[in-house]
Structure formats: C-alpha cells, structure tokens
Design a protein around this motif. Sequence first.
Motif, short mmCIF file in Angstrom:
data_model
loop_
_atom_site.label_atom_id
_atom_site.label_comp_id
_atom_site.label_asym_id
_atom_site.label_seq_id
_atom_site.Cartn_x
_atom_site.Cartn_y
_atom_site.Cartn_z
N ALA A 1 0.79 -1.23 -0.04
CA ALA A 1 -0.02 -0.06 0.06
C ALA A 1 0.72 1.36 0.09
O ALA A 1 0.35 2.32 -0.34
CB ALA A 1 -0.96 0.04 1.11
N LEU A 2 2.21 1.20 0.38
CA LEU A 2 2.83 2.31 0.72
C LEU A 2 3.30 2.96 -0.79
O LEU A 2 3.05 4.12 -1.07
CB LEU A 2 4.24 1.98 1.32
CG LEU A 2 5.09 3.15 1.89
CD1 LEU A 2 4.19 3.99 2.84
CD2 LEU A 2 6.21 2.79 2.39
N PRO A 3 3.75 2.06 -1.70
CA PRO A 3 4.21 2.79 -3.02
C PRO A 3 2.62 3.43 -3.58
O PRO A 3 2.82 4.27 -4.43
CB PRO A 3 4.62 1.55 -3.89
CG PRO A 3 4.54 0.40 -2.99
CD PRO A 3 4.38 0.64 -1.77
N ILE A 4 1.84 2.59 -3.49
CA ILE A 4 0.50 3.01 -3.88
C ILE A 4 0.20 4.46 -3.64
O ILE A 4 -0.30 5.38 -4.19
CB ILE A 4 -0.90 2.06 -3.71
CG1 ILE A 4 -0.61 0.76 -4.28
CG2 ILE A 4 -2.07 2.67 -4.40
CD1 ILE A 4 -1.57 -0.31 -4.00
N SER A 5 0.27 4.62 -2.25
CA SER A 5 0.07 5.73 -1.67
C SER A 5 1.08 6.85 -2.21
O SER A 5 0.43 8.19 -2.60
CB SER A 5 0.25 5.77 -0.03
OG SER A 5 -0.40 4.81 0.43
N ALA A 6 2.19 6.73 -2.26
CA ALA A 6 3.29 7.45 -2.79
C ALA A 6 2.74 8.01 -4.31
O ALA A 6 3.05 9.06 -4.61
CB ALA A 6 4.68 6.72 -2.93
N VAL A 7 2.43 6.91 -5.07
CA VAL A 7 1.90 7.41 -6.40
C VAL A 7 0.63 8.31 -6.30
O VAL A 7 0.78 9.40 -7.03
CB VAL A 7 1.28 6.05 -7.21
CG1 VAL A 7 0.80 6.44 -8.48
CG2 VAL A 7 2.66 5.26 -7.47
N TRP A 8 -0.32 8.21 -5.42
CA TRP A 8 -1.32 9.20 -5.22
C TRP A 8 -0.95 10.39 -4.71
O TRP A 8 -1.24 11.27 -5.28
CB TRP A 8 -2.17 8.50 -4.13
CG TRP A 8 -3.20 9.41 -3.42
CD1 TRP A 8 -3.09 9.80 -2.16
CD2 TRP A 8 -4.33 9.99 -4.13
NE1 TRP A 8 -4.04 10.74 -1.97
CE2 TRP A 8 -4.98 10.71 -3.00
CE3 TRP A 8 -5.17 10.04 -5.18
CZ2 TRP A 8 -6.15 11.50 -3.16
CZ3 TRP A 8 -6.29 10.70 -5.59
CH2 TRP A 8 -6.44 11.54 -4.61
N MET A 9 0.04 10.40 -3.91
CA MET A 9 0.73 11.52 -3.48
C MET A 9 1.22 12.46 -4.83
O MET A 9 0.79 13.58 -4.64
CB MET A 9 1.82 11.26 -2.48
CG MET A 9 2.26 12.64 -1.63
SD MET A 9 0.99 12.99 -0.48
CE MET A 9 2.09 14.03 0.55
N ILE A 10 2.05 11.96 -5.49
CA ILE A 10 2.46 12.62 -6.64
C ILE A 10 1.47 12.92 -7.54
O ILE A 10 1.58 13.96 -8.04
CB ILE A 10 3.54 11.48 -7.33
CG1 ILE A 10 4.79 11.25 -6.53
CG2 ILE A 10 4.09 12.19 -8.83
CD1 ILE A 10 5.72 10.15 -6.87
#
Lengths: 293, 87, 267
Positions: free
Chosen positions: B72-81
């Motif tokens: 979930a962490l990379p998914i969140s990072a993508v969302w953040m970007i």
Amino acid sequence: MDKWQDNKAWFLVLPVFVIVAFSALIPLMTVVNYSVQDIFGPGEAVFVGTEWFKEMLANKRLHDALLRQFLFSGLVLLIEIPLGILIALAMPKKGWGVSTSLVILALPLLIPWNVIGTIWIIFTRPDIGLFGVGINSLHLLEVPFDHTATPLYAWITVMLMEVWHWTPLVALLAYAGLRAIPEAYYQAARIDGASPWATFWYIQLPKMRGVLTIAVLLRWMDSFLIYAEPFVLTGGGPGNSTTFLSIYLVKIALLQFDLGPGAAFSLIYFLIVLLFSFIFYQVLQRVGKGEKG
Amino acid sequence: MYWTLPTATFFISIFLMLCGMLVWELVSPTIERSGFLIISTTRGTRFFLGLLGSAFIHLAWLGFTDLSLWIALPISAVWMIIVMRWG
Amino acid sequence: MKIKKKTIGLLIYFVILVLPIYWMLNMSLRSNADILASFSLYPRDITFVNYMKILTDSSWYMGYVNSMLYVFMNTVISLSFALPAAYAFSRYRFLGDGQMFFWLLTNRMAPAAVFALPFFQLYSTIGLLDTHIAVALAHCLFNVPLAVWILEGFMSGIPKEIDETAFIDGYKFPRFFITIFIPLIRAGVGVTAFFCFMFSWVELLFARTLTVTAAKPISAIMTRTISATGLDYGLLAAAGILTIIPGALVIWFVRNHLAKGFALGRV
C-alpha cells in the motif's frame, strides 16, 4: 479587503497554537502509539503492528454502529432543517416577541447534554412520564410504548430528543439569515404581487443559502459525534440498537479499557471526521466567497 | 506515551515532510490553481489531501485484502505524486 | 388571517418545546414516593425537599461550584488567547494561515471520545487530574477554535482604516488593541463569551473523565446518582432544573447582544 502580508502575525497566533497543540497533538500521538501495541499494564506493552486496525475494520459491531450513525445523521438533517426554517418563518420580526422567542428557542441549547437525557427519561417513561403515559393511554400502539424494551421506540425517543434539542439552533440560524434580507426585496415582491410561496422560493430561500449551509454542516458534524444524550437516555440499548460510534468507542476504550483496539478505532473515526471536516471547510469558504463577491 | 520505533519514525517523517513543505514555500511561494480536484487548491491543501488519501488507502488495503501492507505504501506514494502534480 | 395561523403554530411549537422542561419541574417539586404512587399533571402537594437536599449537601452543591469555576476559567482563557489570534487572521496574510485556520477548526470537530482516554493519561502524568484547570484546558480544545472563528467574523467587519489611522497617530499595538479595537467589537466579544460559556457548560465527557471528586461537575454527579441511589426521580429532576438556571440567566442577559449578533448575520 486586502490583507497585510506579514509573517510577524504568527506571534499573535502562537499562544493559540501552543494551547490547542497541547490539547490536540500530544493526545493524538499517544493514540497512535497505543494503536500499534498491546498494553497489559503500566509500562508493559508489546508491539503488535496493524493487528488492532485489522480487527477493528473487520468488526461487525463497528460496521453496524457506523451504518446506524449515517442513518441517524441523515434523519436528523431531513427533519431538523425544514422544521427549523418553518419556525424561523413564523417568528415575529419586531417587538417584544423577538427576544422572548430567542430566549425560549435558546433554552434547550443551554442545558447540559446529560441533563437533556435525564429530561427525556423522565418525560417518556411509561410509568411516570407525560409522553409515555399519554401515548399508552390512547391505546393506539400494538406494543405498549417503552423505550427501554423496543428498539424502534428507543430510536423514536432518541430522534424526538435530538429534534427537540437541536432544531432551535437551525431555527436561530435561519432566523439570522431572514433578518439579513433588506426590506426592499419584500417591497419589490409585494409590488409584483408575488405569492408568499414565490417570495419564499425566489427571495428568502436563496438569501438563506449561507446560513443554511452552516446549519446543515454543523448539524451533520455534531450529530455524527453525539454521545451524552443517547448514552444517558438508552445507554446504547436495548441490545445495541442505539449504540452510535462515540458510545461504542467509549465502551471499548474507557469501560473495557482495551487501549489498543480503542485507539485504532479512534484513529479510524478521526480520519472519517477529518474527511468530513475538509469538505465542510471547503463548502463554507465557497459560501463565504459567494456572499462577498 | 509508549513510544515505539515505527511510530517515532512515522511522526519524524511527517514532521520532516512538513519542514520540507515550509522550505519549499519560502523558496517559491505557491500559486492557487485548480486541477482534477474541482476545488482550487494551494500546495498545502494538496499535500493534506495526499496524506489523508494515503491514510484511507492504507485502511482500505488492511480492510479488504490480506496482502502485506508494504504494497500500500508505493500506491500511496503514487497517489501523493498525482495529487501534488495534477491536483 | 394568515398571520394568525403562523403565530398559533409557533405558540404550539413553543409549548412542545417547554413541555419536557415543565415536566421535570413538576417532578422536582414532588417527593419520590409521591411520583411513583400517582400520576399527576401538576404537583398537588408542592415540596421543596429535593431542592433542600441538594442545597444543604456539599457533595451536591459543590458540583455546581466546580462547574461554574471551570466554565469561568475556560471562558477567560479562550477569550484572551483567541482575541489576538483572531486579529491576526482577520488582518494579515502569513505563511500557512489557511492551513492553520483549518487545523484549528478540525479540533472543533474532533470527536471528544477520541481524546478522552489520552487526556486522562496526559493529565494524570502532569499531575493536573481532578483539578478545575484541567477541565478548563481540555475544553479549550473546542472553545478556542470556535472563539477564533466567531471573533474573526466580527473583526473583519471593522474597516482596516481604523487600525491604520491609529498606528499613524502613534499608538503601539497593545494599547490600540485594548483601548480602541476591543471596545469596537464589544458585541462580538459578548456573543463569543456566551458561546464559550454554553459549550463548556453543556459538555460532559471530558468533564467526567478528568475529574474524580475534588472538581467533579454537577452533570457527572447526576450520572453517578442514577446508578447509586437507584432512581430518585424527584432529586434527579431538581438537580436538572438547577443546571438549567445559570444558562437561562446568561441567555436573558445577552438576549439583546444576541439579537444584534444575529442581525449582523454572523453567529
């Protein structure tokens, strides 16, 4: 109004920041720490990762409480907003009636929340309450009215209490909105021969948009956080039929002293509220801009 | 307060991110604009939405799947970007 | 006769509004045995036994004193902290002002139940548990943001030229703020104080969680009574009526201010 650009203004805000941060940030950090640990006693804790979150997210009773909460807050809005507008429209516009009406309306708002619950216990009990005795003596109901025994009656009682308690706030806000409409608008409507209904629909309602938005959002938020009144009145029962989110949370965190699960629940609850708060703030700002511009 | 290493890391990284935002703001002040979110946002608002969204992504991951939370962490990072760039 | 119908409707609503309160008053003037023995729309044998009990028993009347104390403290703290901050928000643009304002408001909307447990831990750690100031500080969590919000609205209604003129005349900020600016928004301060009083007075969860005996508010004493003495409805009703009186008094005194605040469309 153009504001002065000056970061020194922070010195004026700093005291507020410190006092609110003390009450908000430290507890929040504590909750986050609790939520990932199993705490047995003072100083004895084991790191359990996200287990409590998983448990809480799969908790059937929490789902039920959340659904109940949405149903409750939705019903609150459906009943209180139209009723509040009606009352505001009926209120006198000048003379001694104004302050008398304001005082009577504000009365329920100034009663401590658990006393509200007490009032309604006394008022609706089937043995001594005016409402309870009255409705049962009509012999209209198949099951005698008793809010401690039947979930439906418990819901009706909680709704009645909530409407009794908070509709005055909506009425006060709507009244403030009505008072802000210049007399010229009404004169123009009279010259055009507009019906009272048309006056309401095309003049009063659009002009009340700002305060009504505030009323809707305030009632939504506050009913979402309701605790003391139903806790005193029904204790969340019968069964769990009136256990709303806050009641369930306090049950877990303070009464059963399950710190970990309680903290995880708190954070999930807080995130939901934070999302609503953000929407609330955006809508409010938009309404504010619409009025000025 | 029962500090643990993961929660301390969590708060320190949030704090560092906030400091980063502050420095960024001082170096080049934000301009309000509206992207795919209907509302007009400043950089700070987008950052907040990014964090809030990440929290919900993690919760959803935890609630609906049994997979590791690290995904979930990379998914969140993508969302953040996405939010920071096009929000 | 359209107007008449409206007024009758309003009167009916007011009667319904007052009815539950009347019923509690009715109960408070009867003894518990009398309440349970017979149903009566009005008290036949008026007795002040319940009120006497509350006003002579210190574990009861101290509850009122405690509540008054922390409500008063909270109102003073909230106002004195919120006034300068509201001025900053209404007059200046500064780094992170929007975010700061939003963050303050989120605390107004945070569920008290979320904070109850860590508050208990925090205040017992710093040794403030069971003191009036603890409750007063805890209530700042929602009252300070509210006060900033309301005051900011009132201050924005005052033209900035007044500040500029005063500064040109050589006023320093503190003197200008206290002797010129605050008197200008007197009504706003009154309305804000009223709301701080109200929300601190009606709150139960923090007040109950943070106190044990020495600072226990009246509302918490009432909850305890429900479980402890079985159900003495007369006593409970009398205590309830006594909690309504301060609120009713305050609203009576500020009713004109309130009407003015409403006329400004800002409450």
